[in-house]
Design a protein around this motif. Structure first.
Motif: not given
Length: 391
Positions: A50-59, A103-108
């Protein structure tokens, strides 16, 4: 002596039996609440993805798709149907990566932003998913017409047609996302979340103390079952298999046509086509197959280990599918020489603007350079080819 415990996750706010599980005494150490599945491995993995892999995808997705949008908005005129489609794909992917952190924040954790934001977030996420995938199918269709049906391409390929088709795709994506807009709600689960049936037919209730969430909410079990099956089924069929079949048909015909040409550039284009299709399949096929299995077996009994494995597989494969939004600019735009030239100009102009604000005394010279660069862009734009692929 072993025993079997069935757990049906349920909330009165949903009126829905989501899953069922079996448990043996040998597995007892994996559970709390006398048999309730905890999914500890899945939760630990989600805290990393959630915090790390998705952050890379977002950037990466934000930077790549922003460059495509800026290029079309200020540097490159849209001269073909593919240009229009690619511009819309970049918009869909950009909105997708902007919604992903929420969405990641909501899931976590929870959803603190209220009901309207909840519906808009989940609904826009669905719209961008469908529109992005269908527009990729439109790009393959346009390439098919341009190469395989070259004699009729001038009559079929026009900017007005592409704008109409793009609008239809967006409207269709909104329509198929209506259930998501409607059934997602902001609420606090305050009733029973689990029922445990053991061999003595005794019933135990598990109370929820969670915070507000942005999740599906239903009034009756029948509606819940229908939506829980219809939403992923539509995503699989319309959001994946339909674009996949269109891409395979169009690009197969394109490859056959290109292989007949005795031209190095055309054979190089074959490799580009193969990469485009291969990346699409690698990113999306595994996740959609597992999602299809999860939908088909939604109301069947599963052991807690099997359920946790399935949840982990869905989470990992969904993340791989998300990576496609970062790769679209590379596959469809960066491969073109014209696009790479425009990107270099973007960074050069950004550097000039940076120097302008860092060194005010050089304002007149930097401004002159900037306008000269803009003039050169407008002159170059008249000679650029309209094709987005190097074909």
């Amino acid at each position: 002596m072993s025993y079997t415990t069935k757990i049906f996750n349920q909330s009165y706010t949903t009126g829905m039996f989501n899953q069922s599980y079996n448990q043996t005494k040998d597995e007892e150490e994996n559970y709390d609440y006398d048999g309730f599945c905890q999914f500890q491995k899945n939760q630990s993995m989600a805290k990393v993805i959630g915090p790390y892999v998705h952050s890379i995808i977002c950037i990466l997705g934000f930077v790549g798709n922003s460059l495509v949008i800026v290029t079309y908005a200020f540097y490159k005129r849209t001269k073909s149907m593919t240009d229009i489609y690619l511009f819309n794909v970049a918009i869909a992917d950009l909105l997708f990566v902007l919604a992903l952190p929420f969405i990641v924040y909501n899931e976590l954790w929870s959803w603190p932003m209220g009901q309207v934001a909840c519906k808009l977030l989940r609904g826009s996420y669905s719209v961008n998913l469908y529109s992005g995938m269908l527009l990729l199918a439109c790009i393959s269709t346009d390439r098919y017409i341009a190469i395989v049906q070259a004699r009729r391409s001038f009559r079929l390929r026009s900017l007005s047609y592409s704008r109409i088709i793009s609008a239809i795709v967006w409207i269709f994506a909104i329509l198929v996302s209506v259930p998501t807009f409607y059934f997602y709600d902001w609420y606090k689960p305050s009733h029973m979340t689990g029922i445990i049936f053991d061999d003595d037919i005794s019933i135990q209730m598990l109370n929820s103390t969670s915070e507000y969430v942005c999740e599906f909410k239903f009034e009756d079990p029948k509606t819940a079952k229908e939506v829980k099956v219809a939403v992923p089924s539509t995503q699989i069929s319309v959001g994946f298999f339909l674009p996949l079949f269109i891409m395979i048909f169009c690009y197969s015909a394109i490859i056959v046509t290109l292989l007949k040409a005795k031209n190095f550039q055309r054979h190089r284009a074959v490799r580009v086509v193969l990469v485009v299709v291969a990346v699409f399949i690698i990113c999306h096929l595994p996740y959609n197959i597992v999602l299809l299995y999860d939908t088909v077996t939604l109301f069947q009994e599963r052991s807690c280990d099997d359920a946790e494995t399935l949840e982990m597989a869905l989470k990992v494969l969904q993340t791989i599918a998300y990576m496609h939004c970062c790769l679209n600019p590379v596959l469809y735009a960066f491969v073109g020489v014209n696009f790479r030239n425009h990107f270099r100009r973007i960074f050069r102009d950004l550097w000039c603007l940076g120097k302008k604000y860092m060194a005010p005394r050089r304002f007149s010279r930097v401004t002159s350079d900037f306008y000269m660069s803009s003039t050169r862009r407008s002159m170059d734009g008249s000679s650029n080819s309209g094709a987005s692929f190097t074909m």
